[in-house]
Design a protein around this motif. Structure first.
Motif, PDB file in Angstrom:
ATOM      1  N   LYS A  11       0.872  -1.246   0.091  1.00  0.00           N
ATOM      2  CA  LYS A  11       0.147  -0.020  -0.274  1.00  0.00           C
ATOM      3  C   LYS A  11       0.959   0.967   0.091  1.00  0.00           C
ATOM      4  CE  LYS A  11      -3.740  -2.749   2.339  1.00  0.00           C
ATOM      5  NZ  LYS A  11      -4.637  -2.140   3.467  1.00  0.00           N
ATOM      6  N   TYR A  51     -12.635  -1.708  -2.871  1.00  0.00           N
ATOM      7  CA  TYR A  51     -13.312  -1.862  -1.611  1.00  0.00           C
ATOM      8  C   TYR A  51     -14.631  -1.515  -0.989  1.00  0.00           C
ATOM      9  CZ  TYR A  51      -8.320  -1.336  -0.474  1.00  0.00           C
ATOM     10  OH  TYR A  51      -6.895  -2.315   0.078  1.00  0.00           O
ATOM     11  N   HIS A  54     -16.590  -2.669   1.662  1.00  0.00           N
ATOM     12  CA  HIS A  54     -16.629  -1.350   2.753  1.00  0.00           C
ATOM     13  C   HIS A  54     -17.557  -0.508   2.558  1.00  0.00           C
ATOM     14  CE1 HIS A  54     -13.465  -4.600   4.590  1.00  0.00           C
ATOM     15  NE2 HIS A  54     -12.798  -4.108   3.766  1.00  0.00           N
ATOM     16  N   PHE A  59     -14.386   4.509   7.776  1.00  0.00           N
ATOM     17  CA  PHE A  59     -13.307   4.399   7.346  1.00  0.00           C
ATOM     18  C   PHE A  59     -13.624   4.008   6.141  1.00  0.00           C
ATOM     19  CE2 PHE A  59     -13.510  -0.050   8.643  1.00  0.00           C
ATOM     20  CZ  PHE A  59     -13.541  -0.616   6.818  1.00  0.00           C
ATOM     21  N   LEU A  63      -9.942   5.252   3.208  1.00  0.00           N
ATOM     22  CA  LEU A  63     -10.061   4.395   2.881  1.00  0.00           C
ATOM     23  C   LEU A  63      -9.375   4.513   1.454  1.00  0.00           C
ATOM     24  CD1 LEU A  63      -9.164   0.978   2.551  1.00  0.00           C
ATOM     25  CD2 LEU A  63     -10.887   0.301   2.538  1.00  0.00           C
ATOM     26  N   TYR A  66      -6.509   7.377   1.356  1.00  0.00           N
ATOM     27  CA  TYR A  66      -4.891   6.302   1.695  1.00  0.00           C
ATOM     28  C   TYR A  66      -4.589   5.931   0.632  1.00  0.00           C
ATOM     29  CZ  TYR A  66      -2.490   2.213   3.837  1.00  0.00           C
ATOM     30  OH  TYR A  66      -1.891   1.289   3.986  1.00  0.00           O
ATOM     31  N   THR A  93      -5.471  -7.972  10.888  1.00  0.00           N
ATOM     32  CA  THR A  93      -5.536  -5.894   9.750  1.00  0.00           C
ATOM     33  C   THR A  93      -4.910  -5.523  10.969  1.00  0.00           C
ATOM     34  OG1 THR A  93      -7.635  -7.145   9.339  1.00  0.00           O
ATOM     35  CG2 THR A  93      -7.264  -4.804   9.488  1.00  0.00           C
ATOM     36  N   ARG A 104       2.460  -7.211   8.544  1.00  0.00           N
ATOM     37  CA  ARG A 104       2.273  -5.999   9.490  1.00  0.00           C
ATOM     38  C   ARG A 104       2.307  -5.610  10.866  1.00  0.00           C
ATOM     39  NH1 ARG A 104      -3.506  -7.598   7.228  1.00  0.00           N
ATOM     40  NH2 ARG A 104      -3.913  -5.758   5.846  1.00  0.00           N
ATOM     41  N   ILE A 111      -4.227   0.417  11.498  1.00  0.00           N
ATOM     42  CA  ILE A 111      -5.005  -0.234  11.641  1.00  0.00           C
ATOM     43  C   ILE A 111      -5.447   0.326  10.369  1.00  0.00           C
ATOM     44  CG2 ILE A 111      -7.075   1.180  12.291  1.00  0.00           C
ATOM     45  CD1 ILE A 111      -8.536  -1.968  13.188  1.00  0.00           C
ATOM     46  N   SER A 112      -5.303   1.450  10.117  1.00  0.00           N
ATOM     47  CA  SER A 112      -5.641   2.109   8.856  1.00  0.00           C
ATOM     48  C   SER A 112      -4.808   2.330   7.890  1.00  0.00           C
ATOM     49  CB  SER A 112      -6.627   3.322   8.989  1.00  0.00           C
ATOM     50  OG  SER A 112      -5.367   3.968   9.651  1.00  0.00           O
ATOM     51  N   ASN A 114      -1.587   0.431   7.058  1.00  0.00           N
ATOM     52  CA  ASN A 114      -1.541  -1.425   7.296  1.00  0.00           C
ATOM     53  C   ASN A 114      -0.391  -2.030   6.162  1.00  0.00           C
ATOM     54  OD1 ASN A 114      -3.678  -1.692   5.662  1.00  0.00           O
ATOM     55  ND2 ASN A 114      -4.392  -2.903   7.331  1.00  0.00           N
ATOM     56  N   VAL A 116      -0.015  -3.418   3.436  1.00  0.00           N
ATOM     57  CA  VAL A 116       0.119  -4.831   2.433  1.00  0.00           C
ATOM     58  C   VAL A 116      -1.843  -5.458   2.690  1.00  0.00           C
ATOM     59  CG1 VAL A 116       2.154  -5.810   2.733  1.00  0.00           C
ATOM     60  CG2 VAL A 116       0.406  -6.665   3.975  1.00  0.00           C
ATOM     61  N   HIS A 117      -1.853  -5.514   1.443  1.00  0.00           N
ATOM     62  CA  HIS A 117      -3.016  -6.515   1.132  1.00  0.00           C
ATOM     63  C   HIS A 117      -2.804  -7.575   0.694  1.00  0.00           C
ATOM     64  CE1 HIS A 117      -8.026  -7.302  -0.210  1.00  0.00           C
ATOM     65  NE2 HIS A 117      -6.738  -7.692  -1.407  1.00  0.00           N
TER      66      HIS A 117
END
Ligand code: CMP
Length: 139
Positions: A11, A51, A54, A59, A63, A66, A93, A104, A111-112, A114, A116-117
């Motif tokens: 990320k 996303y 979500h 958030f 997100l 970011y 997460t 991580r 947490i926001s 973080n 890598v996905h």
């Protein structure tokens, strides 16, 4: 039987902090083969689509901001039991809850943001990989 591919993004925080090399080293030394990879940047429409699950979360707007604020590294990874093993490698997460030695735990700040996905299912790994790569970009 589990598929052998997963999809990841390093990320924007990982790219900004100069952690691409260290994270890729951790991934490849953990037995994952890089099948496809690119440095790219998500548009707002890309991030909203990626996303979408979500979209009703509080958030979501942060997100999207970011994930679009700078380049990411997108990659498809191959390994036996790739989805589950990669989620173990990246950790929880929330980096505060991520096990010692996970990506991580080592590279994420919050947490926001973080680092890598990792895809959460074989089905999503295929969808997310196809979101970023055409067949001729996969090796
Ligand atoms: P990931 O699990 O890869 O995909 C969804 C992302 O939303 C997650 O990483 C975080 O970047 C972000 N996220 C998840 N939960 C929260 C939360 N409680 N607060 C802020 N961001 C979150």
């Amino acid at each position: 039987m589990a598929n052998n591919k997963t999809f990841t993004m390093l990320k924007p925080d990982s790219v900004e902090k100069g952690n691409i090399g260290a994270i890729l080293e951790k991934i490849t030394s953990s037995g994952f083969r890089i099948v496809a990879m690119k440095l790219t940047q998500l548009t707002t429409a890309d991030a909203e689509a990626f996303y979408e699950i979500h979209k009703d979360r509080p958030f979501f707007a942060d997100l999207v901001t970011y994930m679009t604020r700078g380049p990411i590294v997108a990659a498809i990874l191959e390994k036996d039991n790739a989805v589950e093993d990669f989620r173990t490698l990246i950790g929880a997460t929330n980096p505060a809850e991520a096990a010692e030695g996970t990506i991580r735990n080592m590279f994420a700040d919050s947490i926001s943001e973080n680092a890598v996905h990792g895809s959460d299912s074989d089905e999503n790994a295929a969808i997310e990989g196809a979101f970023h790569f055409s067949g001729r970009e996969m090796f």
